[in-house]
Design an enzyme around this catalytic site. Structure first.
Site, PDB file in Angstrom:
ATOM      1  N   HIS A  38     -16.870  13.931  -2.816  1.00  0.00           N
ATOM      2  CA  HIS A  38     -17.326  13.109  -1.705  1.00  0.00           C
ATOM      3  C   HIS A  38     -17.372  11.633  -2.095  1.00  0.00           C
ATOM      4  O   HIS A  38     -17.585  11.289  -3.254  1.00  0.00           O
ATOM      5  CB  HIS A  38     -18.729  13.539  -1.261  1.00  0.00           C
ATOM      6  CG  HIS A  38     -18.725  14.683  -0.299  1.00  0.00           C
ATOM      7  ND1 HIS A  38     -19.675  14.832   0.688  1.00  0.00           N
ATOM      8  CD2 HIS A  38     -17.889  15.737  -0.164  1.00  0.00           C
ATOM      9  CE1 HIS A  38     -19.423  15.919   1.384  1.00  0.00           C
ATOM     10  NE2 HIS A  38     -18.349  16.492   0.886  1.00  0.00           N
ATOM     11  N   GLU A 107     -13.552  15.596   5.732  1.00  0.00           N
ATOM     12  CA  GLU A 107     -14.585  15.174   6.673  1.00  0.00           C
ATOM     13  C   GLU A 107     -14.463  13.664   6.890  1.00  0.00           C
ATOM     14  O   GLU A 107     -14.199  12.914   5.952  1.00  0.00           O
ATOM     15  CB  GLU A 107     -15.993  15.477   6.138  1.00  0.00           C
ATOM     16  CG  GLU A 107     -16.241  16.911   5.759  1.00  0.00           C
ATOM     17  CD  GLU A 107     -16.071  17.130   4.273  1.00  0.00           C
ATOM     18  OE1 GLU A 107     -15.914  16.155   3.518  1.00  0.00           O
ATOM     19  OE2 GLU A 107     -16.079  18.300   3.850  1.00  0.00           O
TER      20      GLU A 107
END
Length: 325
Positions: A38, A107
């Site tokens: 991330h 995402e």
């Protein structure tokens, strides 16, 4: 035999701490370790987002037995797939063949940082399929010139490849993504313990494969502390994948979860000292057909105590309860 893993949750811990947890998780007996990849934490309270590839490089040098994996890397925006292939090959060499490259369509939270628009899911899947083709070719040792709809390469070649290659796992959810990606990957990644996902995968996938899932837990000797920590750190989990994939910022996740209560979180995440309750929650995955299940212990402050006090007895209980074939 069902295998149990430990999650290096980059959103809730700093890089030095994660390397220490990785070494401890191997010592306590976990079979594999997965790392999130991330750029942002899900919510501000988590407070971290170190670079997964540097982290995993360090982890290869403090472990010797556990398999390692990204869970999962998006190779369509923030990274070019040719660069992902190089990173995966290097980790394969550093780990002596213990690395699996987990891939997914990403995402918005992590990909918007490069300033590109966030594509709709169908386009993201097209991009992912093309990226997997590039990555697979490069990991197979090809010198690749590729002119696709979304990506190009010019005489790309990897010069350091691990013996035995790098397995590819891909994150899927519904029937459409399974039909699209099962023929392209070695192993399955999924977030929900649904037997239908495993059955559909086995119908489409050409050979044997691992089915890799992940479940959050909030172990603590004090059940109320465990619930409050799960709510503070993991209330975003209540949104579900389709919401989580499209929200762009931690502020958006905070707004989307403002009415989620601690008791709501505790209904979906086992919280407290009861190891049998954790085993019961995890059992949904092996009953659905998952072969590999990674645990996420919520909260950085709780990690070392979990590893020191609870992880060993929990692994014993999980292995006693799980199917052995």
């Amino acid at each position: 035999m069902t295998r149990f893993g430990y999650t290096l949750m980059t959103e809730q811990s700093g890089p030095k701490e994660l390397v220490g947890y990785a070494a401890a998780a191997e010592r306590v007996g976990f079979d594999f370790e997965v790392s999130s990849d991330h750029y942002f934490p899900w919510i501000d309270e988590q407070g971290h987002a170190p670079y997964a590839w540097s982290l995993l490089g360090a982890v290869t040098q403090v472990t010797s037995r556990v398999d390692l994996m990204t869970y999962v890397t998006c190779p369509i925006m923030r990274y070019h797939p040719a660069v992902v292939a190089q990173k995966a090959a290097t980790l394969g060499v550093l780990s002596d063949g213990r690395f699996t490259l987990g891939l997914g369509a990403g995402e918005n939270l992590n990909e918007h940082v490069v300033g590109e628009r966030w594509p709709a899911v169908g386009e993201r899947h097209d991009m992912l399929a093309e990226a997997i083709e590039i990555i697979r070719s490069l990991l197979d040792g090809e010198r690749l010139t590729f002119d696709g709809v979304h990506f190009r390469t010019d005489s790309a070649k990897l010069w350091d490849l691990p013996d035995g290659g790098v397995p590819l796992a891909v994150a899927v959810s519904g029937a459409q993504s399974i039909s699209r990606f099962a023929p392209l990957a070695d192993h399955l990644v999924a977030t929900d313990p649904e037997a239908g996902i495993i059955q559909k995968w086995d119908e489409v996938h050409p050979g044997p494969s691992r089915k890799i899932g992940q479940i959050p837990i909030s172990w603590d000797p004090d059940a109320e502390v465990a619930r409050q920590r799960a709510h503070e750190q993991f209330r975003w989990f209540a949104g579900g994948w389709h919401v989580n994939a499209d929200l762009p910022t931690t502020e958006a996740f905070d707004a989307a979860t403002q009415f989620v209560r601690p008791e709501d979180v505790a209904q979906t995440i086992p919280c407290g000292p009861d190891l049998d309750a954790i085993v019961e929650a995890v059992s949904a995955y092996w009953q659905a057909g998952f072969t590999d299940i990674a645990l996420v212990q919520i909260g950085d402050a709780a990690q070392q105590r979990f590893l020191d006090e609870a992880a060993g007895p929990l692994l014993d209980k999980l292995r006693s309860a799980a199917p052995s074939n």
